[in-house]
Design a protein around this motif. Sequence first.
Motif, PDB file in Angstrom:
ATOM      1  N   ILE A  50      35.561  44.346  43.586  1.00  0.00           N
ATOM      2  CA  ILE A  50      36.503  44.295  42.467  1.00  0.00           C
ATOM      3  C   ILE A  50      37.078  45.680  42.190  1.00  0.00           C
ATOM      4  O   ILE A  50      38.292  45.830  42.009  1.00  0.00           O
ATOM      5  CB  ILE A  50      35.828  43.695  41.211  1.00  0.00           C
ATOM      6  N   ILE A  51      36.225  46.696  42.169  1.00  0.00           N
ATOM      7  CA  ILE A  51      36.697  48.062  41.893  1.00  0.00           C
ATOM      8  C   ILE A  51      37.769  48.474  42.898  1.00  0.00           C
ATOM      9  O   ILE A  51      38.799  49.043  42.519  1.00  0.00           O
ATOM     10  CB  ILE A  51      35.516  49.056  41.893  1.00  0.00           C
ATOM     11  N   LYS A  52      37.561  48.186  44.177  1.00  0.00           N
ATOM     12  CA  LYS A  52      38.530  48.560  45.214  1.00  0.00           C
ATOM     13  C   LYS A  52      39.865  47.852  45.036  1.00  0.00           C
ATOM     14  O   LYS A  52      40.893  48.349  45.490  1.00  0.00           O
ATOM     15  CB  LYS A  52      37.969  48.238  46.607  1.00  0.00           C
ATOM     16  N   ARG A  53      39.867  46.706  44.397  1.00  0.00           N
ATOM     17  CA  ARG A  53      41.092  45.911  44.242  1.00  0.00           C
ATOM     18  C   ARG A  53      41.614  45.913  42.811  1.00  0.00           C
ATOM     19  O   ARG A  53      42.469  45.112  42.454  1.00  0.00           O
ATOM     20  CB  ARG A  53      40.828  44.486  44.719  1.00  0.00           C
ATOM     21  N   ASP A  54      41.123  46.836  42.006  1.00  0.00           N
ATOM     22  CA  ASP A  54      41.534  46.954  40.604  1.00  0.00           C
ATOM     23  C   ASP A  54      42.173  48.325  40.387  1.00  0.00           C
ATOM     24  O   ASP A  54      41.635  49.181  39.691  1.00  0.00           O
ATOM     25  CB  ASP A  54      40.315  46.751  39.692  1.00  0.00           C
ATOM     26  N   SER A  55      43.325  48.530  40.984  1.00  0.00           N
ATOM     27  CA  SER A  55      43.981  49.840  40.909  1.00  0.00           C
ATOM     28  C   SER A  55      44.441  50.195  39.501  1.00  0.00           C
ATOM     29  O   SER A  55      44.620  51.364  39.176  1.00  0.00           O
ATOM     30  CB  SER A  55      45.177  49.890  41.872  1.00  0.00           C
ATOM     31  N   GLN A  56      44.610  49.199  38.640  1.00  0.00           N
ATOM     32  CA  GLN A  56      45.039  49.439  37.260  1.00  0.00           C
ATOM     33  C   GLN A  56      43.859  49.773  36.333  1.00  0.00           C
ATOM     34  O   GLN A  56      44.076  50.123  35.177  1.00  0.00           O
ATOM     35  CB  GLN A  56      45.776  48.210  36.712  1.00  0.00           C
ATOM     36  N   GLY A  57      42.646  49.638  36.824  1.00  0.00           N
ATOM     37  CA  GLY A  57      41.465  49.928  35.999  1.00  0.00           C
ATOM     38  C   GLY A  57      41.292  48.946  34.851  1.00  0.00           C
ATOM     39  O   GLY A  57      40.863  49.320  33.763  1.00  0.00           O
ATOM     40  N   VAL A  58      41.611  47.693  35.096  1.00  0.00           N
ATOM     41  CA  VAL A  58      41.536  46.643  34.078  1.00  0.00           C
ATOM     42  C   VAL A  58      40.094  46.328  33.696  1.00  0.00           C
ATOM     43  O   VAL A  58      39.795  46.052  32.539  1.00  0.00           O
ATOM     44  CB  VAL A  58      42.225  45.357  34.601  1.00  0.00           C
ATOM     45  N   PHE A  59      39.196  46.383  34.674  1.00  0.00           N
ATOM     46  CA  PHE A  59      37.827  45.910  34.456  1.00  0.00           C
ATOM     47  C   PHE A  59      36.848  47.036  34.162  1.00  0.00           C
ATOM     48  O   PHE A  59      36.910  48.112  34.740  1.00  0.00           O
ATOM     49  CB  PHE A  59      37.333  45.150  35.694  1.00  0.00           C
ATOM     50  N   LYS A  60      35.928  46.732  33.252  1.00  0.00           N
ATOM     51  CA  LYS A  60      34.744  47.553  32.983  1.00  0.00           C
ATOM     52  C   LYS A  60      33.549  46.683  33.353  1.00  0.00           C
ATOM     53  O   LYS A  60      33.644  45.457  33.392  1.00  0.00           O
ATOM     54  CB  LYS A  60      34.655  47.938  31.505  1.00  0.00           C
ATOM     55  N   ASP A 107      43.788  39.236  38.214  1.00  0.00           N
ATOM     56  CA  ASP A 107      44.116  40.635  37.948  1.00  0.00           C
ATOM     57  C   ASP A 107      43.787  41.586  39.094  1.00  0.00           C
ATOM     58  O   ASP A 107      43.860  42.803  38.931  1.00  0.00           O
ATOM     59  CB  ASP A 107      43.401  41.094  36.670  1.00  0.00           C
ATOM     60  N   LEU A 108      43.423  41.049  40.247  1.00  0.00           N
ATOM     61  CA  LEU A 108      43.133  41.894  41.408  1.00  0.00           C
ATOM     62  C   LEU A 108      44.403  42.155  42.208  1.00  0.00           C
ATOM     63  O   LEU A 108      45.319  41.331  42.232  1.00  0.00           O
ATOM     64  CB  LEU A 108      42.086  41.233  42.310  1.00  0.00           C
ATOM     65  N   ASP A 109      44.445  43.309  42.866  1.00  0.00           N
ATOM     66  CA  ASP A 109      45.557  43.630  43.759  1.00  0.00           C
ATOM     67  C   ASP A 109      45.534  42.676  44.948  1.00  0.00           C
ATOM     68  O   ASP A 109      44.475  42.233  45.388  1.00  0.00           O
ATOM     69  CB  ASP A 109      45.420  45.069  44.282  1.00  0.00           C
ATOM     70  N   GLY A 110      46.698  42.393  45.479  1.00  0.00           N
ATOM     71  CA  GLY A 110      46.777  41.534  46.660  1.00  0.00           C
ATOM     72  C   GLY A 110      46.945  40.072  46.302  1.00  0.00           C
ATOM     73  O   GLY A 110      47.332  39.719  45.191  1.00  0.00           O
ATOM     74  N   LEU A 111      46.631  39.237  47.248  1.00  0.00           N
ATOM     75  CA  LEU A 111      46.851  37.795  47.096  1.00  0.00           C
ATOM     76  C   LEU A 111      45.620  37.038  46.590  1.00  0.00           C
ATOM     77  O   LEU A 111      45.545  35.815  46.737  1.00  0.00           O
ATOM     78  CB  LEU A 111      47.305  37.209  48.439  1.00  0.00           C
ATOM     79  N   TRP A 112      44.681  37.747  46.007  1.00  0.00           N
ATOM     80  CA  TRP A 112      43.448  37.105  45.544  1.00  0.00           C
ATOM     81  C   TRP A 112      43.701  36.048  44.486  1.00  0.00           C
ATOM     82  O   TRP A 112      42.912  35.114  44.332  1.00  0.00           O
ATOM     83  CB  TRP A 112      42.459  38.160  45.046  1.00  0.00           C
ATOM     84  N   PHE A 113      44.811  36.162  43.761  1.00  0.00           N
ATOM     85  CA  PHE A 113      45.138  35.160  42.741  1.00  0.00           C
ATOM     86  C   PHE A 113      45.272  33.755  43.342  1.00  0.00           C
ATOM     87  O   PHE A 113      45.122  32.758  42.639  1.00  0.00           O
ATOM     88  CB  PHE A 113      46.423  35.540  41.994  1.00  0.00           C
ATOM     89  N   THR A 114      45.536  33.674  44.639  1.00  0.00           N
ATOM     90  CA  THR A 114      45.680  32.359  45.274  1.00  0.00           C
ATOM     91  C   THR A 114      44.379  31.557  45.242  1.00  0.00           C
ATOM     92  O   THR A 114      44.416  30.332  45.373  1.00  0.00           O
ATOM     93  CB  THR A 114      46.188  32.486  46.727  1.00  0.00           C
TER      94      THR A 114
END
Length: 160
Positions: A50-60, A107-114
């Motif tokens: 998750i950290i690698k795909r959370d470039s916006q820093g949304v998650f704690k 909220d992850l970068d890439g196509l993970w929302f699919t």
Amino acid sequence: MACGYVANIRFGKVRMRSIQMLRSRRDMEDHQIIIFDGVCNFCNGAVNFIIKRDSQGVFKFAPMQSEIAQELISKHDVHEVGYDTFLLIKNEQCFVRTNAALEITKDLDGLWFTFRVFKIIPSVIRDYFYRLFARNRYNLFGKRAACMVPSKEVRDRFLT
């Protein structure tokens, strides 16, 4: 809540813990919080994913074993929570197990929302397989003796 901690600030070691708790509570209001099993190797891998795909820093992140995680679980009145339960707190709403995982993909970068396409499967069925996997995760991936210590680069993403 904060008043009780401020009163303790003048007592040396308690001071640092109090300041950290105040800062952590502020972070909880501004971010989505993922509560995970801190000794589970698979869960720690998921956090790193998750950290690698959370470039916006949304998650704690908060390990289930932490005081803050237990406080959040109690605050949101989540029942039947064990160390095998994965939670997401977003906009004061608590998502559990597969609902948490699928909500995170939004909220992850890439196509993970699919992966949200799996929402068409009833959560009762999804969570059955989640629980089956969760019961065996230590056998499959192992576990640590203590919660992971985050690197300097991501330490500020963890609530303590």
